[in-house]
Design a protein around this motif. Structure first.
Motif, PDB file in Angstrom:
ATOM      1  N   ILE A 236       0.831  -1.209   0.000  1.00 39.92           N
ATOM      2  CA  ILE A 236       0.000   0.000   0.000  1.00 39.92           C
ATOM      3  C   ILE A 236       0.862   1.254   0.000  1.00 39.92           C
ATOM      4  CG2 ILE A 236      -1.619   1.326   1.415  1.00 39.92           C
ATOM      5  CD1 ILE A 236      -2.901  -1.318   2.229  1.00 39.92           C
ATOM      6  N   TYR A 237       1.939   1.248   0.766  1.00 44.10           N
ATOM      7  CA  TYR A 237       2.824   2.410   0.826  1.00 44.10           C
ATOM      8  C   TYR A 237       3.701   2.535  -0.422  1.00 44.10           C
ATOM      9  CZ  TYR A 237       1.648   2.891   5.779  1.00 44.10           C
ATOM     10  OH  TYR A 237       0.995   3.071   6.966  1.00 44.10           O
ATOM     11  N   GLN A 238       3.707   1.507  -1.257  1.00 44.34           N
ATOM     12  CA  GLN A 238       4.591   1.483  -2.420  1.00 44.34           C
ATOM     13  C   GLN A 238       3.968   2.149  -3.642  1.00 44.34           C
ATOM     14  OE1 GLN A 238       7.923  -0.197  -2.733  1.00 44.34           O
ATOM     15  NE2 GLN A 238       7.698   1.352  -4.298  1.00 44.34           N
ATOM     16  N   TYR A 239       2.694   1.882  -3.879  1.00 38.54           N
ATOM     17  CA  TYR A 239       2.099   2.202  -5.172  1.00 38.54           C
ATOM     18  C   TYR A 239       1.432   3.571  -5.241  1.00 38.54           C
ATOM     19  CZ  TYR A 239       2.705  -2.510  -7.081  1.00 38.54           C
ATOM     20  OH  TYR A 239       3.220  -3.680  -7.575  1.00 38.54           O
ATOM     21  N   TYR A 240       2.141   4.615  -4.968  1.00 38.70           N
ATOM     22  CA  TYR A 240       1.678   5.933  -5.391  1.00 38.70           C
ATOM     23  C   TYR A 240       2.890   6.694  -5.875  1.00 38.70           C
ATOM     24  CZ  TYR A 240       2.831   6.900  -0.443  1.00 38.70           C
ATOM     25  OH  TYR A 240       3.439   6.975   0.784  1.00 38.70           O
ATOM     26  N   ILE A 392       3.456  12.663  13.098  1.00 44.13           N
ATOM     27  CA  ILE A 392       3.150  13.522  11.956  1.00 44.13           C
ATOM     28  C   ILE A 392       3.284  12.733  10.649  1.00 44.13           C
ATOM     29  CG2 ILE A 392       3.940  15.526  10.630  1.00 44.13           C
ATOM     30  CD1 ILE A 392       4.750  16.803  13.292  1.00 44.13           C
ATOM     31  N   ILE A 393       4.352  11.971  10.542  1.00 42.05           N
ATOM     32  CA  ILE A 393       4.629  11.224   9.316  1.00 42.05           C
ATOM     33  C   ILE A 393       3.604  10.119   9.089  1.00 42.05           C
ATOM     34  CG2 ILE A 393       6.307   9.627   8.285  1.00 42.05           C
ATOM     35  CD1 ILE A 393       8.516  11.390   9.416  1.00 42.05           C
ATOM     36  N   SER A 394       2.979   9.654  10.165  1.00 36.90           N
ATOM     37  CA  SER A 394       2.005   8.571  10.029  1.00 36.90           C
ATOM     38  C   SER A 394       0.844   8.958   9.123  1.00 36.90           C
ATOM     39  CB  SER A 394       1.472   8.173  11.411  1.00 36.90           C
ATOM     40  OG  SER A 394       0.721   9.230  11.985  1.00 36.90           O
ATOM     41  N   PHE A 395       0.617  10.248   8.943  1.00 38.03           N
ATOM     42  CA  PHE A 395      -0.478  10.708   8.089  1.00 38.03           C
ATOM     43  C   PHE A 395      -0.134  10.635   6.608  1.00 38.03           C
ATOM     44  CE2 PHE A 395      -2.144  14.386   5.676  1.00 38.03           C
ATOM     45  CZ  PHE A 395      -3.492  14.043   5.635  1.00 38.03           C
ATOM     46  N   ALA A 396       1.140  10.590   6.255  1.00 35.31           N
ATOM     47  CA  ALA A 396       1.592  10.803   4.881  1.00 35.31           C
ATOM     48  C   ALA A 396       0.873   9.930   3.860  1.00 35.31           C
ATOM     49  CB  ALA A 396       3.100  10.601   4.790  1.00 35.31           C
ATOM     50  N   ALA A 397       1.022   8.615   3.966  1.00 37.90           N
ATOM     51  CA  ALA A 397       0.447   7.726   2.959  1.00 37.90           C
ATOM     52  C   ALA A 397      -1.074   7.778   2.983  1.00 37.90           C
ATOM     53  CB  ALA A 397       0.932   6.298   3.192  1.00 37.90           C
ATOM     54  N   PHE A 398      -1.659   7.817   4.180  1.00 39.88           N
ATOM     55  CA  PHE A 398      -3.118   7.871   4.280  1.00 39.88           C
ATOM     56  C   PHE A 398      -3.656   9.129   3.613  1.00 39.88           C
ATOM     57  CE2 PHE A 398      -7.168   8.848   6.243  1.00 39.88           C
ATOM     58  CZ  PHE A 398      -7.805   7.611   6.283  1.00 39.88           C
ATOM     59  N   GLY A 399      -2.971  10.255   3.816  1.00 43.19           N
ATOM     60  CA  GLY A 399      -3.423  11.506   3.225  1.00 43.19           C
ATOM     61  C   GLY A 399      -3.400  11.470   1.710  1.00 43.19           C
ATOM     62  N   ALA A 445      -8.289   0.002   1.307  1.00 43.35           N
ATOM     63  CA  ALA A 445      -6.885   0.275   1.622  1.00 43.35           C
ATOM     64  C   ALA A 445      -6.762   1.287   2.755  1.00 43.35           C
ATOM     65  CB  ALA A 445      -6.159   0.783   0.379  1.00 43.35           C
ATOM     66  N   MET A 446      -7.599   2.321   2.750  1.00 41.43           N
ATOM     67  CA  MET A 446      -7.534   3.323   3.806  1.00 41.43           C
ATOM     68  C   MET A 446      -7.965   2.744   5.153  1.00 41.43           C
ATOM     69  SD  MET A 446      -8.648   6.976   2.152  1.00 41.43           S
ATOM     70  CE  MET A 446     -10.254   6.435   1.566  1.00 41.43           C
ATOM     71  N   ILE A 447      -8.976   1.886   5.137  1.00 40.47           N
ATOM     72  CA  ILE A 447      -9.385   1.223   6.377  1.00 40.47           C
ATOM     73  C   ILE A 447      -8.229   0.380   6.917  1.00 40.47           C
ATOM     74  CG2 ILE A 447     -10.905  -0.557   7.340  1.00 40.47           C
ATOM     75  CD1 ILE A 447     -13.089   0.455   5.434  1.00 40.47           C
ATOM     76  N   ASN A 448      -7.541  -0.305   6.011  1.00 41.73           N
ATOM     77  CA  ASN A 448      -6.403  -1.127   6.428  1.00 41.73           C
ATOM     78  C   ASN A 448      -5.296  -0.273   7.039  1.00 41.73           C
ATOM     79  OD1 ASN A 448      -4.871  -3.480   6.745  1.00 41.73           O
ATOM     80  ND2 ASN A 448      -3.942  -3.281   4.730  1.00 41.73           N
ATOM     81  N   MET A 449      -5.027   0.888   6.458  1.00 47.27           N
ATOM     82  CA  MET A 449      -3.987   1.770   6.981  1.00 47.27           C
ATOM     83  C   MET A 449      -4.343   2.332   8.347  1.00 47.27           C
ATOM     84  SD  MET A 449      -2.401   4.009   3.845  1.00 47.27           S
ATOM     85  CE  MET A 449      -3.849   4.191   2.824  1.00 47.27           C
ATOM     86  N   ALA A 450      -5.629   2.651   8.542  1.00 52.49           N
ATOM     87  CA  ALA A 450      -6.056   3.306   9.780  1.00 52.49           C
ATOM     88  C   ALA A 450      -6.415   2.323  10.886  1.00 52.49           C
ATOM     89  CB  ALA A 450      -7.259   4.211   9.488  1.00 52.49           C
ATOM     90  N   TRP A 451      -6.508   1.034  10.544  1.00 49.73           N
ATOM     91  CA  TRP A 451      -6.964   0.049  11.518  1.00 49.73           C
ATOM     92  C   TRP A 451      -6.010  -0.026  12.713  1.00 49.73           C
ATOM     93  CZ3 TRP A 451     -11.669  -1.990  11.222  1.00 49.73           C
ATOM     94  CH2 TRP A 451     -11.996  -3.016  12.095  1.00 49.73           C
ATOM     95  N   PRO A 452      -6.538   0.038  13.958  1.00 47.16           N
ATOM     96  CA  PRO A 452      -5.663  -0.016  15.149  1.00 47.16           C
ATOM     97  C   PRO A 452      -5.083  -1.412  15.347  1.00 47.16           C
ATOM     98  CG  PRO A 452      -7.982  -0.039  15.793  1.00 47.16           C
ATOM     99  CD  PRO A 452      -7.960   0.202  14.303  1.00 47.16           C
ATOM    100  N   ARG A 453      -3.778  -1.478  15.540  1.00 48.67           N
ATOM    101  CA  ARG A 453      -3.110  -2.780  15.667  1.00 48.67           C
ATOM    102  C   ARG A 453      -2.215  -2.868  16.895  1.00 48.67           C
ATOM    103  NH1 ARG A 453      -3.104  -2.067   9.861  1.00 48.67           N
ATOM    104  NH2 ARG A 453      -4.288  -3.763   8.903  1.00 48.67           N
ATOM    105  N   THR A 454      -2.288  -1.870  17.773  1.00 52.27           N
ATOM    106  CA  THR A 454      -1.463  -1.894  18.980  1.00 52.27           C
ATOM    107  C   THR A 454      -2.357  -1.719  20.198  1.00 52.27           C
ATOM    108  OG1 THR A 454      -1.065   0.484  18.645  1.00 52.27           O
ATOM    109  CG2 THR A 454       0.615  -1.040  17.846  1.00 52.27           C
TER     110      THR A 454
END
Length: 500
Positions: A236-240, A392-399, A445-454
Motif C-alpha cells: 500500500i505504501y509502495q504504489y503511489y 506527523i509522518i504517520s499521516f503521509a500515505a493515508f493523506g 486500503a484506507m481502512i487497512n492503513m487506519a486500523w488499530p493494531r497496537t
C-alpha cells in the motif's frame, strides 16, 4: 464547435483538441502556459517512477512486512498494484481532458467545484510535504552508513537537510534539469535493483519459490488474514507516485496522450521492480523465523553486508541514496506544482507569491521554497521530539490515498451526472465499472492503513492514522471558514458536467 476562448464549453466535451497544439488546449481550459514543455515521455515516466521509488519503499518496510506476515506478504504487491492501476486508469481519463499543473486539485475543481477541490488539494499538499520530510529523514541513517559516520539524531537531521537542499537546487534549475535528473535517478535505481536482486538470487539464495506460500508462523495461531493485511502495508505504501506524471502536465508535450501512458508504465515497471527486489530479499534471508521472532531486526543491512562485503554494501548504499534523492526531488516537483496551481487560482493565503513564475528558470520559485521549508521545519522538529515526528509522518500515505479517493469519488459523481470524458484517453463502456472498483479498493486500503493494531498502546497512538487525518481535515475546514478565498476564485470550475 466551441471557440477556444470559451473554457466552459470546451471542457464540457464539445471541442475537438486533436488538431490543436498544447497551448491552445490549455487556453481552452482557461489558462496561459508559462512552463516550458521540456519533459519528454521518458522523463515524465521517470518522474513518476522515482516518486514511487521501489528501492526506498521496499528497503524501508521489508523488515516490518516480513516479521508481520512472513514470506507470503509479497503477494500484497500484486493485489495493491491491481487496485492502484484502477485508480491510475481513472486519473488517466481526467488528465487527458484536463492536463493542468497541480494534479488532484485542478482535477477535483473541474469535476466538482472550488470548495471540494480546496479540501482535496489541502489534504494532498500536507501529505506531500510530510512525505518529503519522511523521505529525507529516512535517508539520514543510510547517508551515515555510506560514509561510515554514526547515525546520531544531529547527524541524521544534518544529512536530511543536506539532501533536501540538493533536491531543491535541482528543482530550481528548471524542467529540463529536473527531467534529466529524473532519468538518471530512474536508471540508477532500476539498474541497482536489478543488479542487487540478480546477485542475491544467483549467489545468496537460501529458499525455493515455495517459501512465498509459507507464513512460517507469522501471525501466530490467529486468523492469518489479519497478519497479511498488516504486512500488506508494504504494498500500500509502495504504489503511489504515478499521479506525479500528471502534476507536471503543463511541462509535457501532448499530455493528453502521453501522461496516461506514463502513469500506467509507472505502475507496471515500478511494481515489477519492487516485487523483484522484495522477492530477492525474501529468498536470500538466511533465518526468516528469526526475523518473525524479532531477534533479527535489520535483515536488509545484514543481507547486504553478507552478500557484498563492506565495500560492496557501501556501493549499494550510494545507489540507495540516489533513490532517496530522486524520490525527494520528484515529491518536491509535485508539491510545488500543486502550490503554484493553488496560487494561480487565488485559492489560499500567499497566492500572490505562490503564483509567481521565474521567466529564466521557468519554475514557480516561491512554491518550490514552500516545498523545501515546510519539510525542513518538520525534520528540525525531530531534534525536540522524534515521537512527535513519527506521529506527523504517520499521516503521509493515508493523506495521499484520501486525496486520491476524493478525486475518484468526484469522477464517479460526475459520470452519474452526465460527464463523458472527451480527452485523448477514454475507458469507454468500462469507465463506470473501473471507477467503482477503484473507489472500493481505495476505501478498503484506507481502512487497512487506519486500523488499530497496537491494543496495548494509548488510544491516541492506536488510532494515530485516523486521528491525524481528522486533525488535518479539521484544520482545513477551520481555515476555509476563517479565510474563504476559495469562494472568490474566478478560475474555471465545476465544468466537467454539461450544463442544461
Amino acid at each position: 464547435m466551441a471557440s477556444p476562448s470559451n473554457p466552459s464549453s470546451a471542457s464540457e466535451g464539445y471541442y475537438d483538441f486533436h488538431d490543436e497544439d498544447d497551448a491552445a488546449h490549455l487556453h481552452a481550459l482557461g489558462y496561459k502556459s508559462e512552463f516550458k514543455r521540456d519533459m519528454s515521455p521518458w522523463a515524465n515516466f521517470s518522474l513518476g517512477f522515482t516518486y514511487l521509488s521501489p528501492v526506498v519503499g521496499v528497503y524501508t518496510l521489508f523488515a516490518f512486512a516480513l516479521a508481520t506476515g512472513g514470506p507470503p506478504m509479497i503477494w500484497s504487491f500484486l493485489i495493491v498494484g491491481l487496485g492502484q492501476l484502477l485508480v491510475a486508469l481513472v486519473f488517466s481519463e481526467i488528465v487527458a481532458q484536463f492536463p493542468v499543473a497541480g494534479g488532484v486539485y485542478p482535477w477535483a475543481r473541474r469535476l466538482w467545484g472550488r470548495r471540494y477541490a480546496w479540501m482535496t488539494g489541502w489534504i494532498y499538499m500536507v501529505a506531500l510535504l510530510v512525505t518529503i520530510s519522511s523521505v529525507v529523514y529516512g535517508a539520514g541513517p543510510y547517508i551515515a552508513a555510506a560514509f561510515g559516520i554514526e547515525a546520531t539524531v544531529d547527524n541524521t537531521i544534518a544529512f536530511a537537510l543536506a539532501l533536501l537542499a540538493l533536491a531543491t537546487t535541482i528543482n530550481f534549475m528548471g524542467t529540463k534539469v529536473l527531467a534529466r535528473a529524473a532519468i538518471i535517478g530512474f536508471s540508477a535505481e532500476l539498474i541497482g535493483a536489478l543488479v542487487v536482486g540478480v546477485w542475491l538470487l544467483v549467489s545468496h539464495r537460501e529458499h525455493s519459490l515455495s517459501v512465498i506460500f509459507d507464513r512460517m508462523g507469522a501471525g501466530g495461531d490467529g486468523n492469518y488474514l489479519w497478519a497479511f493485511a498488516a504486512a500488506a502495508l508494504i504494498g500500500i505504501y509502495q504504489y503511489y507516485g504515478f499521479e506525479a506524471c500528471g502534476d507536471v502536465a503543463e511541462e509535457v508535450p501532448n499530455p493528453g496522450r502521453l501522461i496516461p501512458k506514463a502513469m500506467r508504465r509507472t505502475i507496471y515497471v515500478g511494481g515489477a521492480a519492487a516485487t523483484f527486489v522484495c522477492l530477492a530479499l525474501v529468498l536470500a534471508v538466511t533465518d526468516i523465523p528469526a526475523v518473525i521472532a524479532g531477534t533479527e531486526t535489520d535483515p536488509v543491512s545484514t543481507l547486504l553486508n553478507d552478500a557484498f562485503g563492506s565495500v560492496g554494501a557501501r556501493i549499494v548504499l550510494f545507489i540507495v541514496l540516489i533513490s532517496f534523492l530522486s524520490c525527494a526531488m520528484s515529491l518536491q516537483a509535485a508539491a510545488s506544482r500543486l502550490a503554484y496551481s493553488y496560487g494561480r487560482d487565488g485559492m489560499i493565503m500567499g497566492s500572490t507569491l505562490l503564483k509567481k513564475f521565474s521567466p529564466t528558470r521557468h519554475v514557480p520559485p516561491y512554491a518550490l521554497l514552500l516545498a523545501a521549508l515546510a519539510p525542513a521545519v518538520i525534520v528540525i522538529g525531530s531534534k525536540f521530539s522524534t515521537d512527535a515526528i513519527t506521529k506527523i509522518i504517520s499521516f503521509a500515505a493515508f493523506g495521499i490515498y484520501l486525496a486520491f479517493q476524493m478525486v475518484v469519488f468526484a469522477a464517479l459523481r460526475a459520470r452519474l451526472k452526465g460527464w463523458v470524458p472527451s480527452g485523448k484517453y477514454r475507458l469507454g463502456r468500462w469507465a463506470v465499472a473501473v471507477n467503482v472498483a477503484a473507489l472500493i479498493y481505495g476505501v478498503v486500503a484506507m481502512i487497512n492503513m487506519a486500523w488499530p493494531r497496537t491494543p496495548g498502546a494509548p488510544w491516541y497512538d492506536n488510532w494515530i492514522v485516523a486521528l491525524s487525518a481528522v486533525i488535518v481535515v479539521g484544520i482545513g475546514l477551520v481555515y476555509m471558514v476563517i479565510h474563504p478565498l476559495h469562494d472568490r476564485s474566478s478560475a474555471p470550475y465545476d465544468d466537467a458536467i454539461p450544463k442544461r
